[in-house]
Design an enzyme around this catalytic site. Structure first.
Site, PDB file in Angstrom:
ATOM      1  N   PRO A   7     131.143 -37.573 -20.689  1.00  0.00           N
ATOM      2  CA  PRO A   7     131.912 -36.436 -19.878  1.00  0.00           C
ATOM      3  C   PRO A   7     130.669 -35.623 -19.323  1.00  0.00           C
ATOM      4  O   PRO A   7     130.019 -34.898 -20.331  1.00  0.00           O
ATOM      5  CB  PRO A   7     132.898 -35.702 -21.483  1.00  0.00           C
ATOM      6  CG  PRO A   7     133.248 -36.962 -22.119  1.00  0.00           C
ATOM      7  CD  PRO A   7     132.316 -37.648 -22.163  1.00  0.00           C
ATOM      8  N   ASP A 122     106.692 -13.134 -38.014  1.00  0.00           N
ATOM      9  CA  ASP A 122     106.116 -12.881 -37.668  1.00  0.00           C
ATOM     10  C   ASP A 122     106.792 -11.276 -37.248  1.00  0.00           C
ATOM     11  O   ASP A 122     108.216 -11.962 -37.529  1.00  0.00           O
ATOM     12  CB  ASP A 122     105.228 -13.349 -36.617  1.00  0.00           C
ATOM     13  CG  ASP A 122     104.441 -12.500 -35.716  1.00  0.00           C
ATOM     14  OD1 ASP A 122     103.504 -11.265 -36.947  1.00  0.00           O
ATOM     15  OD2 ASP A 122     104.565 -12.467 -34.326  1.00  0.00           O
ATOM     16  N   ASP A 124     105.675  -8.618 -34.882  1.00  0.00           N
ATOM     17  CA  ASP A 124     105.771  -8.078 -33.766  1.00  0.00           C
ATOM     18  C   ASP A 124     105.800  -9.257 -32.507  1.00  0.00           C
ATOM     19  O   ASP A 124     105.507 -10.915 -32.721  1.00  0.00           O
ATOM     20  CB  ASP A 124     104.730  -7.585 -33.103  1.00  0.00           C
ATOM     21  CG  ASP A 124     103.780  -6.213 -34.139  1.00  0.00           C
ATOM     22  OD1 ASP A 124     104.592  -5.197 -33.193  1.00  0.00           O
ATOM     23  OD2 ASP A 124     103.741  -6.499 -34.946  1.00  0.00           O
ATOM     24  N   GLU A 131     104.338  -5.405 -29.058  1.00  0.00           N
ATOM     25  CA  GLU A 131     103.719  -5.433 -29.937  1.00  0.00           C
ATOM     26  C   GLU A 131     103.345  -4.289 -30.251  1.00  0.00           C
ATOM     27  O   GLU A 131     102.989  -3.494 -29.008  1.00  0.00           O
ATOM     28  CB  GLU A 131     102.216  -5.897 -29.204  1.00  0.00           C
ATOM     29  CG  GLU A 131     101.997  -7.668 -28.865  1.00  0.00           C
ATOM     30  CD  GLU A 131     102.787  -8.851 -30.480  1.00  0.00           C
ATOM     31  OE1 GLU A 131     101.730  -7.757 -31.481  1.00  0.00           O
ATOM     32  OE2 GLU A 131     102.555  -9.382 -30.359  1.00  0.00           O
ATOM     33  N   ARG A 167      91.127  -2.002 -32.574  1.00  0.00           N
ATOM     34  CA  ARG A 167      92.049  -1.720 -32.007  1.00  0.00           C
ATOM     35  C   ARG A 167      92.227  -0.522 -32.868  1.00  0.00           C
ATOM     36  O   ARG A 167      92.725   0.650 -31.903  1.00  0.00           O
ATOM     37  CB  ARG A 167      93.773  -2.138 -31.906  1.00  0.00           C
ATOM     38  CG  ARG A 167      93.211  -3.668 -30.644  1.00  0.00           C
ATOM     39  CD  ARG A 167      93.996  -4.757 -30.562  1.00  0.00           C
ATOM     40  NE  ARG A 167      94.226  -5.764 -31.768  1.00  0.00           N
ATOM     41  CZ  ARG A 167      95.486  -6.337 -32.634  1.00  0.00           C
ATOM     42  NH1 ARG A 167      96.405  -6.576 -31.909  1.00  0.00           N
ATOM     43  NH2 ARG A 167      95.175  -7.076 -33.692  1.00  0.00           N
ATOM     44  N   SER A 210     103.528  -9.736 -41.280  1.00  0.00           N
ATOM     45  CA  SER A 210     102.452  -9.310 -39.999  1.00  0.00           C
ATOM     46  C   SER A 210     101.181  -8.336 -39.627  1.00  0.00           C
ATOM     47  O   SER A 210     101.244  -7.924 -40.854  1.00  0.00           O
ATOM     48  CB  SER A 210     104.240  -8.192 -39.745  1.00  0.00           C
ATOM     49  OG  SER A 210     103.307  -7.036 -38.303  1.00  0.00           O
ATOM     50  N   GLY A 211     101.391  -8.681 -38.887  1.00  0.00           N
ATOM     51  CA  GLY A 211      99.700  -7.860 -38.737  1.00  0.00           C
ATOM     52  C   GLY A 211      99.778  -7.192 -38.190  1.00  0.00           C
ATOM     53  O   GLY A 211      99.154  -6.125 -38.032  1.00  0.00           O
ATOM     54  N   LYS A 255      99.819 -14.546 -44.176  1.00  0.00           N
ATOM     55  CA  LYS A 255     100.525 -14.554 -44.058  1.00  0.00           C
ATOM     56  C   LYS A 255     101.342 -16.034 -45.082  1.00  0.00           C
ATOM     57  O   LYS A 255     102.036 -16.258 -45.413  1.00  0.00           O
ATOM     58  CB  LYS A 255     100.551 -14.861 -42.314  1.00  0.00           C
ATOM     59  CG  LYS A 255     100.580 -13.517 -42.133  1.00  0.00           C
ATOM     60  CD  LYS A 255     101.177 -13.533 -40.705  1.00  0.00           C
ATOM     61  CE  LYS A 255     101.317 -12.664 -39.577  1.00  0.00           C
ATOM     62  NZ  LYS A 255     101.512 -13.001 -37.870  1.00  0.00           N
ATOM     63  N   ASP A 278     104.348 -16.658 -33.061  1.00  0.00           N
ATOM     64  CA  ASP A 278     104.249 -16.567 -31.882  1.00  0.00           C
ATOM     65  C   ASP A 278     102.603 -16.523 -31.919  1.00  0.00           C
ATOM     66  O   ASP A 278     102.248 -16.863 -30.320  1.00  0.00           O
ATOM     67  CB  ASP A 278     104.693 -15.426 -30.506  1.00  0.00           C
ATOM     68  CG  ASP A 278     104.803 -14.118 -31.260  1.00  0.00           C
ATOM     69  OD1 ASP A 278     103.917 -13.821 -32.211  1.00  0.00           O
ATOM     70  OD2 ASP A 278     103.744 -13.338 -29.595  1.00  0.00           O
ATOM     71  N   ASN A 281      97.471 -16.364 -35.708  1.00  0.00           N
ATOM     72  CA  ASN A 281      97.704 -16.015 -36.693  1.00  0.00           C
ATOM     73  C   ASN A 281      98.652 -16.644 -37.651  1.00  0.00           C
ATOM     74  O   ASN A 281      98.498 -16.407 -38.604  1.00  0.00           O
ATOM     75  CB  ASN A 281      97.261 -14.312 -36.893  1.00  0.00           C
ATOM     76  CG  ASN A 281      98.016 -13.608 -35.939  1.00  0.00           C
ATOM     77  OD1 ASN A 281      98.965 -13.501 -35.071  1.00  0.00           O
ATOM     78  ND2 ASN A 281      98.640 -11.960 -37.191  1.00  0.00           N
TER      79      ASN A 281
END
Length: 332
Positions: A7, A122, A124, A131, A167, A210-211, A255, A278, A281
Protein backbone atom coordinates in the site's frame (compact mmCIF):
# COMPACT_ATOMS: atom_id res chain seq x y z
CA UNK A 1 12.33 -4.88 -2.23
CA UNK A 2 9.13 -4.14 -4.12
CA UNK A 3 7.54 -1.32 -2.20
CA UNK A 4 5.35 -0.96 -5.28
CA UNK A 5 3.56 -4.14 -4.23
CA UNK A 6 2.61 -2.66 -0.86
CA UNK A 7 0.00 0.00 0.00
CA UNK A 8 1.16 3.51 -0.78
CA UNK A 9 0.02 4.71 2.66
CA UNK A 10 2.04 3.39 5.56
CA UNK A 11 -1.08 3.51 7.73
CA UNK A 12 -2.51 0.65 5.62
CA UNK A 13 0.44 -1.68 6.22
CA UNK A 14 -0.45 -3.13 9.66
CA UNK A 15 -3.28 -5.20 8.17
CA UNK A 16 -0.69 -7.17 6.18
CA UNK A 17 1.24 -8.40 9.21
CA UNK A 18 0.85 -11.91 10.67
CA UNK A 19 0.55 -12.65 14.37
CA UNK A 20 4.33 -12.58 14.73
CA UNK A 21 4.32 -8.94 13.63
CA UNK A 22 7.11 -9.50 11.10
CA UNK A 23 7.25 -9.39 7.29
CA UNK A 24 10.12 -10.08 4.93
CA UNK A 25 10.17 -7.75 1.93
CA UNK A 26 11.65 -9.87 -0.84
CA UNK A 27 11.77 -9.94 -4.62
CA UNK A 28 8.45 -11.77 -4.76
CA UNK A 29 6.70 -9.38 -2.40
CA UNK A 30 6.01 -9.48 1.33
CA UNK A 31 6.00 -12.81 3.15
CA UNK A 32 5.37 -13.55 6.85
CA UNK A 33 8.24 -14.33 9.23
CA UNK A 34 7.55 -16.55 12.24
CA UNK A 35 10.05 -15.06 14.68
CA UNK A 36 12.60 -12.30 15.00
CA UNK A 37 15.55 -13.22 12.77
CA UNK A 38 19.22 -12.70 13.50
CA UNK A 39 20.17 -9.23 12.29
CA UNK A 40 23.21 -6.98 12.35
CA UNK A 41 21.59 -3.73 11.26
CA UNK A 42 18.55 -1.74 12.35
CA UNK A 43 17.23 0.83 9.89
CA UNK A 44 14.65 3.27 11.28
CA UNK A 45 12.79 5.53 8.84
CA UNK A 46 10.84 8.49 10.20
CA UNK A 47 8.63 11.05 8.48
CA UNK A 48 5.62 13.26 8.86
CA UNK A 49 4.21 11.50 6.89
CA UNK A 50 6.55 8.74 5.73
CA UNK A 51 5.98 8.57 1.96
CA UNK A 52 6.48 5.04 0.64
CA UNK A 53 7.12 6.47 -2.82
CA UNK A 54 10.35 8.05 -1.55
CA UNK A 55 11.84 4.72 -0.55
CA UNK A 56 12.71 3.42 -4.03
CA UNK A 57 16.33 4.68 -3.92
CA UNK A 58 16.74 3.04 -0.54
CA UNK A 59 15.34 -0.25 -1.84
CA UNK A 60 17.98 -0.25 -4.54
CA UNK A 61 20.73 0.41 -1.99
CA UNK A 62 19.69 -2.39 0.37
CA UNK A 63 20.11 -5.15 -2.20
CA UNK A 64 18.67 -7.75 0.17
CA UNK A 65 15.37 -8.83 1.67
CA UNK A 66 14.98 -6.99 4.99
CA UNK A 67 12.48 -7.93 7.68
CA UNK A 68 10.15 -5.16 8.83
CA UNK A 69 8.10 -4.51 11.94
CA UNK A 70 4.60 -3.04 11.70
CA UNK A 71 4.84 0.73 11.25
CA UNK A 72 3.86 2.87 14.22
CA UNK A 73 3.29 6.51 15.08
CA UNK A 74 5.10 8.63 17.67
CA UNK A 75 4.01 12.24 18.25
CA UNK A 76 2.61 12.45 14.74
CA UNK A 77 5.69 10.87 13.14
CA UNK A 78 5.30 7.68 11.11
CA UNK A 79 8.04 5.15 11.84
CA UNK A 80 9.13 2.06 9.92
CA UNK A 81 11.79 -0.33 11.25
CA UNK A 82 13.73 -2.60 8.88
CA UNK A 83 16.21 -5.27 9.97
CA UNK A 84 19.16 -6.19 7.78
CA UNK A 85 21.14 -9.43 8.04
CA UNK A 86 24.47 -7.62 7.66
CA UNK A 87 25.65 -4.14 8.56
CA UNK A 88 26.76 -1.88 5.71
CA UNK A 89 28.61 1.18 7.01
CA UNK A 90 28.42 2.77 3.55
CA UNK A 91 24.63 2.66 3.76
CA UNK A 92 24.73 4.71 6.96
CA UNK A 93 26.88 7.37 5.29
CA UNK A 94 24.62 7.39 2.24
CA UNK A 95 21.55 7.92 4.43
CA UNK A 96 23.11 10.93 6.17
CA UNK A 97 23.81 12.54 2.79
CA UNK A 98 20.28 12.23 1.39
CA UNK A 99 18.12 15.28 0.73
CA UNK A 100 14.60 13.98 1.20
CA UNK A 101 11.63 14.69 3.44
CA UNK A 102 12.30 11.87 5.91
CA UNK A 103 14.97 11.10 8.50
CA UNK A 104 16.75 7.77 8.80
CA UNK A 105 18.96 6.07 11.35
CA UNK A 106 21.03 2.97 10.62
CA UNK A 107 22.56 1.40 13.72
CA UNK A 108 23.66 -1.93 15.13
CA UNK A 109 21.54 -1.63 18.31
CA UNK A 110 19.06 0.64 20.08
CA UNK A 111 18.40 1.32 23.76
CA UNK A 112 15.19 0.03 25.36
CA UNK A 113 12.80 2.31 27.25
CA UNK A 114 11.85 -0.62 29.49
CA UNK A 115 15.35 -0.58 31.04
CA UNK A 116 16.94 2.28 33.03
CA UNK A 117 18.68 4.74 30.75
CA UNK A 118 20.38 8.10 30.47
CA UNK A 119 19.86 10.94 27.99
CA UNK A 120 22.45 13.74 27.96
CA UNK A 121 21.70 16.75 25.74
CA UNK A 122 23.42 19.87 24.61
CA UNK A 123 21.28 22.94 25.31
CA UNK A 124 21.75 25.72 22.74
CA UNK A 125 20.28 24.80 19.34
CA UNK A 126 19.44 21.34 20.74
CA UNK A 127 17.17 21.52 23.79
CA UNK A 128 16.30 25.09 22.82
CA UNK A 129 16.15 26.77 19.42
CA UNK A 130 18.63 29.59 20.07
CA UNK A 131 22.25 30.19 21.03
CA UNK A 132 21.81 32.06 24.31
CA UNK A 133 25.12 33.88 24.11
CA UNK A 134 24.14 35.26 20.71
CA UNK A 135 20.86 36.53 22.17
CA UNK A 136 22.62 38.14 25.13
CA UNK A 137 25.06 39.78 22.73
CA UNK A 138 22.27 41.05 20.50
CA UNK A 139 20.59 42.74 23.44
CA UNK A 140 23.95 44.12 24.56
CA UNK A 141 24.63 45.60 21.13
CA UNK A 142 27.50 43.29 20.13
CA UNK A 143 25.47 40.64 18.35
CA UNK A 144 27.33 40.45 15.05
CA UNK A 145 30.76 40.12 16.63
CA UNK A 146 29.68 37.35 19.00
CA UNK A 147 27.57 35.44 16.47
CA UNK A 148 30.50 35.18 14.06
CA UNK A 149 32.70 33.61 16.75
CA UNK A 150 29.88 31.27 17.84
CA UNK A 151 29.41 29.98 14.29
CA UNK A 152 33.14 29.32 13.86
CA UNK A 153 33.35 27.50 17.21
CA UNK A 154 30.35 25.27 16.48
CA UNK A 155 31.88 24.30 13.13
CA UNK A 156 35.09 23.27 14.85
CA UNK A 157 37.15 26.10 13.40
CA UNK A 158 38.07 27.57 16.80
CA UNK A 159 39.06 26.01 20.13
CA UNK A 160 35.90 26.18 22.23
CA UNK A 161 37.29 27.43 25.56
CA UNK A 162 39.16 30.33 23.98
CA UNK A 163 36.21 31.22 21.79
CA UNK A 164 33.87 31.29 24.78
CA UNK A 165 36.16 33.51 26.82
CA UNK A 166 36.51 35.89 23.86
CA UNK A 167 32.76 36.08 23.37
CA UNK A 168 32.01 36.56 27.04
CA UNK A 169 34.62 39.33 27.22
CA UNK A 170 32.59 41.27 24.65
CA UNK A 171 29.68 41.28 27.12
CA UNK A 172 31.57 43.23 29.78
CA UNK A 173 29.45 45.89 31.53
CA UNK A 174 26.18 44.68 29.96
CA UNK A 175 23.15 44.90 32.27
CA UNK A 176 22.63 41.50 33.91
CA UNK A 177 18.87 41.98 33.44
CA UNK A 178 19.46 40.89 29.85
CA UNK A 179 19.72 37.31 31.13
CA UNK A 180 16.13 37.38 32.36
CA UNK A 181 14.97 38.79 29.03
CA UNK A 182 16.56 35.83 27.26
CA UNK A 183 14.99 33.36 29.73
CA UNK A 184 11.55 34.85 29.08
CA UNK A 185 11.96 34.46 25.31
CA UNK A 186 13.80 31.13 25.25
CA UNK A 187 12.04 28.86 22.71
CA UNK A 188 12.12 25.14 23.44
CA UNK A 189 13.08 22.79 20.64
CA UNK A 190 9.93 21.07 19.33
CA UNK A 191 9.61 17.61 20.83
CA UNK A 192 11.62 18.47 23.97
CA UNK A 193 8.73 18.37 26.41
CA UNK A 194 7.22 15.13 25.11
CA UNK A 195 10.65 13.49 24.98
CA UNK A 196 11.55 14.42 28.56
CA UNK A 197 8.10 13.52 29.88
CA UNK A 198 8.20 10.08 28.25
CA UNK A 199 11.71 9.35 29.50
CA UNK A 200 10.88 10.42 33.03
CA UNK A 201 7.78 8.24 32.90
CA UNK A 202 10.02 5.33 31.91
CA UNK A 203 12.37 6.02 34.82
CA UNK A 204 15.22 7.39 32.71
CA UNK A 205 17.65 10.07 33.83
CA UNK A 206 17.70 13.23 31.70
CA UNK A 207 20.48 15.81 31.88
CA UNK A 208 22.04 18.75 30.05
CA UNK A 209 25.74 19.38 29.40
CA UNK A 210 26.08 22.80 27.83
CA UNK A 211 28.76 25.19 26.73
CA UNK A 212 26.11 27.79 27.54
CA UNK A 213 25.20 29.17 30.92
CA UNK A 214 23.72 27.97 34.19
CA UNK A 215 20.98 30.62 34.26
CA UNK A 216 19.36 29.07 31.20
CA UNK A 217 20.14 25.43 31.92
CA UNK A 218 18.83 25.92 35.45
CA UNK A 219 15.56 27.28 34.08
CA UNK A 220 15.16 24.13 31.97
CA UNK A 221 16.01 21.94 34.94
CA UNK A 222 13.34 23.58 37.07
CA UNK A 223 10.73 23.63 34.31
CA UNK A 224 11.24 20.07 33.02
CA UNK A 225 12.48 18.29 36.14
CA UNK A 226 15.90 17.44 34.73
CA UNK A 227 18.16 15.29 36.88
CA UNK A 228 21.39 17.20 36.31
CA UNK A 229 22.84 20.20 34.49
CA UNK A 230 26.43 21.01 33.63
CA UNK A 231 27.00 24.55 32.28
CA UNK A 232 29.14 27.68 32.63
CA UNK A 233 28.77 30.42 35.25
CA UNK A 234 28.68 34.00 34.04
CA UNK A 235 30.15 36.39 36.62
CA UNK A 236 27.80 39.20 37.65
CA UNK A 237 28.91 42.10 39.86
CA UNK A 238 26.80 45.09 40.88
CA UNK A 239 24.09 44.12 38.42
CA UNK A 240 26.40 43.95 35.42
CA UNK A 241 28.28 41.21 33.57
CA UNK A 242 32.02 41.33 34.20
CA UNK A 243 32.93 39.65 30.92
CA UNK A 244 34.24 36.59 32.76
CA UNK A 245 33.32 32.95 33.29
CA UNK A 246 33.76 31.48 36.77
CA UNK A 247 35.27 28.00 37.14
CA UNK A 248 35.99 25.37 34.53
CA UNK A 249 34.51 25.77 31.07
CA UNK A 250 32.20 23.03 29.84
CA UNK A 251 33.89 22.06 26.58
CA UNK A 252 33.79 18.82 24.59
CA UNK A 253 35.97 16.91 27.06
CA UNK A 254 33.81 17.95 30.01
CA UNK A 255 30.64 16.95 28.16
CA UNK A 256 32.06 13.52 27.40
CA UNK A 257 33.20 13.09 31.01
CA UNK A 258 29.77 14.19 32.26
CA UNK A 259 28.19 11.33 30.33
CA UNK A 260 30.60 8.84 31.88
CA UNK A 261 30.15 10.28 35.39
CA UNK A 262 26.35 10.26 35.24
CA UNK A 263 26.33 6.74 33.86
CA UNK A 264 28.26 5.58 36.92
CA UNK A 265 26.28 7.74 39.37
CA UNK A 266 22.93 6.39 38.24
CA UNK A 267 24.05 2.82 37.49
CA UNK A 268 23.18 2.96 33.79
CA UNK A 269 24.39 0.22 31.45
CA UNK A 270 26.61 1.33 28.57
CA UNK A 271 24.07 0.26 25.95
CA UNK A 272 21.38 2.44 27.55
CA UNK A 273 23.07 5.83 27.02
CA UNK A 274 21.94 8.46 24.51
CA UNK A 275 23.54 11.82 23.67
CA UNK A 276 22.19 14.60 21.44
CA UNK A 277 24.01 17.67 20.15
CA UNK A 278 24.69 19.88 17.16
CA UNK A 279 28.15 21.45 17.48
CA UNK A 280 31.75 20.28 17.18
CA UNK A 281 32.15 20.41 20.96
CA UNK A 282 29.40 17.76 21.22
CA UNK A 283 31.31 15.15 19.20
CA UNK A 284 33.18 13.56 22.17
CA UNK A 285 29.88 13.23 24.06
CA UNK A 286 28.15 11.70 21.04
CA UNK A 287 31.02 9.24 20.57
CA UNK A 288 30.83 8.13 24.23
CA UNK A 289 27.12 7.29 24.05
CA UNK A 290 25.63 4.04 22.81
CA UNK A 291 23.38 6.16 20.59
CA UNK A 292 24.76 9.52 19.46
CA UNK A 293 22.36 11.84 17.62
CA UNK A 294 23.35 14.94 15.67
CA UNK A 295 20.33 17.26 15.58
CA UNK A 296 20.18 19.95 12.86
CA UNK A 297 23.94 19.75 13.09
CA UNK A 298 26.89 21.51 11.56
CA UNK A 299 28.43 19.60 8.60
CA UNK A 300 31.40 18.25 10.57
CA UNK A 301 29.05 16.87 13.24
CA UNK A 302 26.60 15.42 10.74
CA UNK A 303 29.43 13.57 9.03
CA UNK A 304 30.95 12.09 12.18
CA UNK A 305 27.88 11.33 14.28
CA UNK A 306 26.33 7.89 14.39
CA UNK A 307 22.90 9.28 13.41
CA UNK A 308 22.03 12.66 11.87
CA UNK A 309 18.53 14.12 12.19
CA UNK A 310 17.89 16.96 9.73
CA UNK A 311 14.12 17.29 9.27
CA UNK A 312 12.43 16.21 12.46
CA UNK A 313 13.18 17.66 15.88
CA UNK A 314 13.65 15.97 19.27
CA UNK A 315 10.70 13.67 18.71
CA UNK A 316 13.07 11.70 16.45
CA UNK A 317 14.94 10.53 19.55
CA UNK A 318 11.69 9.23 21.00
CA UNK A 319 10.93 7.41 17.73
CA UNK A 320 14.28 5.60 17.94
CA UNK A 321 13.81 4.64 21.57
CA UNK A 322 10.31 3.35 20.86
CA UNK A 323 11.76 1.29 18.00
CA UNK A 324 14.31 -0.15 20.41
CA UNK A 325 11.59 -1.06 22.88
CA UNK A 326 9.51 -2.83 20.24
CA UNK A 327 12.50 -4.86 19.14
CA UNK A 328 13.30 -5.80 22.73
CA UNK A 329 9.71 -6.94 23.25
CA UNK A 330 9.95 -9.22 20.21
CA UNK A 331 13.14 -10.75 21.59
CA UNK A 332 11.18 -11.60 24.73
Amino acid sequence: MPFSSLPTRLADWPALFPASGLLRLGAQGAEPVASLPDHAGILVLMGRPLAVSELAPLAARLGQAPVTLPPFNVAGVEVLVLLTAGFDEALGEWLKAQEWSLDAAYVRALPDLAEPGLLLMDMDSTAIQIECIDEIARLAGVGEQVAAVTAAAMQGKLEFCDSLRNRVALLKDADAGILEQVVDLMPLMPGLEILVARLKQAGWKVAIASGGFTRFAGHLQQTLGLDHIEANNLVVRDGRLTGEVDGRIVDGKVKAQTLLDLKVRYGIADHQTVAIGDGANDLPMLANAALGLALHAKPIVRQQAQVAIARLDLEAALCLLEAGSRLAALRG
